[in-house]
Design a protein around this motif. Structure first.
Motif, PDB file in Angstrom:
ATOM      1  N   PRO A  29       0.636  -1.154  -0.079  1.00  0.00           N
ATOM      2  CA  PRO A  29       0.604  -0.053  -0.154  1.00  0.00           C
ATOM      3  C   PRO A  29       0.794   1.356   0.150  1.00  0.00           C
ATOM      4  O   PRO A  29      -0.012   2.063   0.591  1.00  0.00           O
ATOM      5  N   PHE A  30       2.259   1.407  -0.016  1.00  0.00           N
ATOM      6  CA  PHE A  30       3.018   2.744   0.050  1.00  0.00           C
ATOM      7  C   PHE A  30       3.715   2.890  -1.750  1.00  0.00           C
ATOM      8  O   PHE A  30       4.257   3.023  -1.856  1.00  0.00           O
ATOM      9  N   ASP A  31       2.130   2.601  -2.963  1.00  0.00           N
ATOM     10  CA  ASP A  31       2.900   2.794  -4.142  1.00  0.00           C
ATOM     11  C   ASP A  31       3.332   4.606  -4.694  1.00  0.00           C
ATOM     12  O   ASP A  31       3.193   4.662  -5.560  1.00  0.00           O
ATOM     13  N   ALA A  32       2.971   5.556  -3.105  1.00  0.00           N
ATOM     14  CA  ALA A  32       2.998   6.224  -3.371  1.00  0.00           C
ATOM     15  C   ALA A  32       4.586   7.458  -3.902  1.00  0.00           C
ATOM     16  O   ALA A  32       4.463   7.580  -4.752  1.00  0.00           O
ATOM     17  N   ILE A  33       5.249   6.495  -3.599  1.00  0.00           N
ATOM     18  CA  ILE A  33       6.483   6.353  -3.767  1.00  0.00           C
ATOM     19  C   ILE A  33       7.587   5.195  -4.173  1.00  0.00           C
ATOM     20  O   ILE A  33       7.114   4.106  -4.329  1.00  0.00           O
ATOM     21  N   SER A  34       8.991   5.082  -4.664  1.00  0.00           N
ATOM     22  CA  SER A  34       9.901   3.822  -5.066  1.00  0.00           C
ATOM     23  C   SER A  34      10.691   3.890  -4.376  1.00  0.00           C
ATOM     24  O   SER A  34      11.413   5.514  -3.646  1.00  0.00           O
ATOM     25  N   PHE A  35      11.643   2.786  -3.781  1.00  0.00           N
ATOM     26  CA  PHE A  35      12.676   2.729  -3.025  1.00  0.00           C
ATOM     27  C   PHE A  35      13.457   2.292  -3.891  1.00  0.00           C
ATOM     28  O   PHE A  35      12.980   0.786  -3.984  1.00  0.00           O
ATOM     29  N   SER A  36      14.970   1.732  -3.408  1.00  0.00           N
ATOM     30  CA  SER A  36      15.687   1.099  -3.858  1.00  0.00           C
ATOM     31  C   SER A  36      15.470  -0.444  -2.730  1.00  0.00           C
ATOM     32  O   SER A  36      16.106  -0.113  -1.897  1.00  0.00           O
ATOM     33  N   LEU A  37      15.631  -1.640  -3.635  1.00  0.00           N
ATOM     34  CA  LEU A  37      15.508  -2.332  -2.512  1.00  0.00           C
ATOM     35  C   LEU A  37      16.533  -3.130  -2.657  1.00  0.00           C
ATOM     36  O   LEU A  37      17.110  -3.742  -0.464  1.00  0.00           O
ATOM     37  N   ALA A  38      18.013  -2.613  -3.136  1.00  0.00           N
ATOM     38  CA  ALA A  38      19.055  -2.745  -2.229  1.00  0.00           C
ATOM     39  C   ALA A  38      19.830  -1.943  -1.364  1.00  0.00           C
ATOM     40  O   ALA A  38      20.648  -1.806  -0.093  1.00  0.00           O
ATOM     41  N   ASP A  39      18.805  -0.807  -0.547  1.00  0.00           N
ATOM     42  CA  ASP A  39      19.437   0.321  -0.140  1.00  0.00           C
ATOM     43  C   ASP A  39      18.144  -0.425   1.506  1.00  0.00           C
ATOM     44  O   ASP A  39      18.834   0.152   2.744  1.00  0.00           O
ATOM     45  N   LEU A  40      17.593  -1.734   1.714  1.00  0.00           N
ATOM     46  CA  LEU A  40      17.705  -2.268   2.615  1.00  0.00           C
ATOM     47  C   LEU A  40      18.765  -3.064   3.118  1.00  0.00           C
ATOM     48  O   LEU A  40      18.850  -3.683   4.424  1.00  0.00           O
ATOM     49  N   TRP A  41      20.074  -3.014   2.261  1.00  0.00           N
ATOM     50  CA  TRP A  41      21.106  -4.477   3.334  1.00  0.00           C
ATOM     51  C   TRP A  41      22.506  -3.655   2.395  1.00  0.00           C
ATOM     52  O   TRP A  41      22.556  -4.554   2.090  1.00  0.00           O
ATOM     53  N   PRO A  42      22.371  -2.197   3.741  1.00  0.00           N
ATOM     54  CA  PRO A  42      22.959  -1.317   2.940  1.00  0.00           C
ATOM     55  C   PRO A  42      24.631  -2.471   3.102  1.00  0.00           C
ATOM     56  O   PRO A  42      26.270  -1.553   3.098  1.00  0.00           O
ATOM     57  N   LEU A  43      24.814  -2.623   3.764  1.00  0.00           N
ATOM     58  CA  LEU A  43      26.889  -3.659   3.913  1.00  0.00           C
ATOM     59  C   LEU A  43      27.035  -4.703   3.153  1.00  0.00           C
ATOM     60  O   LEU A  43      27.732  -5.263   2.851  1.00  0.00           O
ATOM     61  N   ASP A  44      25.846  -5.037   2.610  1.00  0.00           N
ATOM     62  CA  ASP A  44      26.174  -6.440   1.373  1.00  0.00           C
ATOM     63  C   ASP A  44      25.849  -6.040   0.211  1.00  0.00           C
ATOM     64  O   ASP A  44      24.920  -4.834   0.070  1.00  0.00           O
ATOM     65  N   PRO A  45      27.068  -6.459  -0.345  1.00  0.00           N
ATOM     66  CA  PRO A  45      27.649  -5.876  -1.996  1.00  0.00           C
ATOM     67  C   PRO A  45      26.212  -7.280  -2.369  1.00  0.00           C
ATOM     68  O   PRO A  45      24.705  -7.825  -1.942  1.00  0.00           O
ATOM     69  N   PRO A  46      24.909  -5.872  -3.582  1.00  0.00           N
ATOM     70  CA  PRO A  46      23.930  -6.332  -3.985  1.00  0.00           C
ATOM     71  C   PRO A  46      24.145  -7.890  -4.663  1.00  0.00           C
ATOM     72  O   PRO A  46      25.220  -8.303  -4.865  1.00  0.00           O
ATOM     73  N   LEU A  47      22.954  -8.951  -4.573  1.00  0.00           N
ATOM     74  CA  LEU A  47      23.510 -10.361  -4.780  1.00  0.00           C
ATOM     75  C   LEU A  47      22.109 -10.205  -6.309  1.00  0.00           C
ATOM     76  O   LEU A  47      21.170 -10.478  -6.335  1.00  0.00           O
ATOM     77  N   GLY A  48      22.983 -11.338  -7.250  1.00  0.00           N
ATOM     78  CA  GLY A  48      22.203 -11.264  -8.258  1.00  0.00           C
ATOM     79  C   GLY A  48      22.045 -12.733  -8.338  1.00  0.00           C
ATOM     80  O   GLY A  48      21.868 -13.770  -7.242  1.00  0.00           O
TER      81      GLY A  48
END
Length: 204
Positions: free
Chosen positions: A172-191
């Motif tokens: 229900p929070f589609d009034a904004i967008s955010f980068s999912l990668a920001d939820l794990w700032p100490l981990d490299p993006p996982l392909g």
């Protein structure tokens, strides 16, 4: 000879659980699991930060929501502790006088870990549906995935899944967008082709 009926867990049983454990009562059974890992807690904090500004404080978003980390929910005869829950302000206009609330959330998020994933995906999803919670997110910080569900005639309908490559805009929070990668700032993006095993270290 019939076996005696198993005694249903009481709130006193829950209160007696040591503080290093999270305790819930589901279907009359006392269930416990360890306190979350650092990765788990960092994910919850990061998600709360993404949502609280625009949806609780009205900064860059519509406001109108309240968020609580690990609230104690009394839903029918169950006691559940989701990782994060949110209420529209008109449904929870004042802080409850008790340590818990009987007002079902408008959104819940469970952050999956080794000790909780099966329970989160089965009995807890069922109880949330029975309590008519309209929105549910499941987030796996080990696989860097978000799955979102909406309640449709009493059943969960999956509306999508996202990974660290995505900017998410999810009800229900589609009034904004955010980068999912920001939820794990100490981990490299996982392909999708990478082995997540290293991220399971310390997972509870």
């Amino acid at each position: 000879m019939a076996e005696p009926a198993k005694k249903r867990a009481t709130y006193a049983d829950l209160e007696a659980v040591p503080p290093h454990l999270v305790a819930e009562i589901i279907d009359g059974v006392l269930r416990t699991h360890p306190r979350p890992s650092m990765r788990h807690g960092l994910t919850a904090t990061s998600l709360g930060d993404e949502l609280a500004g625009p949806f609780q404080k009205g900064r860059g978003g519509p406001g109108g929501w309240i968020f609580v980390i690990e609230p104690e929910l009394h839903l029918q005869n169950h006691v559940l502790v989701p990782d994060i829950a949110g209420w529209r302000r008109e449904r929870l206009p004042v802080v409850p006088k008790t340590a818990f609330t009987e007002v079902s959330p408008d959104w819940v998020c469970e952050i999956l870990s080794g000790s909780t994933e099966t329970r989160d995906r089965t009995v807890k999803m069922r109880v949330y549906a029975e309590a008519r919670v309209p929105h549910l997110w499941l987030i796996d910080p080990r696989l860097q995935l978000l799955e979102a569900f909406e309640l449709d005639h009493g059943r969960w309908a999956k509306i999508g899944a996202w990974n660290s490559d995505d900017n998410v805009r999810v009800p229900p929070f589609d009034a904004i967008s955010f980068s999912l990668a920001d939820l794990w700032p100490l981990d490299p993006p996982l392909g999708f082709n990478e082995d997540p095993q290293a991220l399971y270290a310390g997972d509870r």
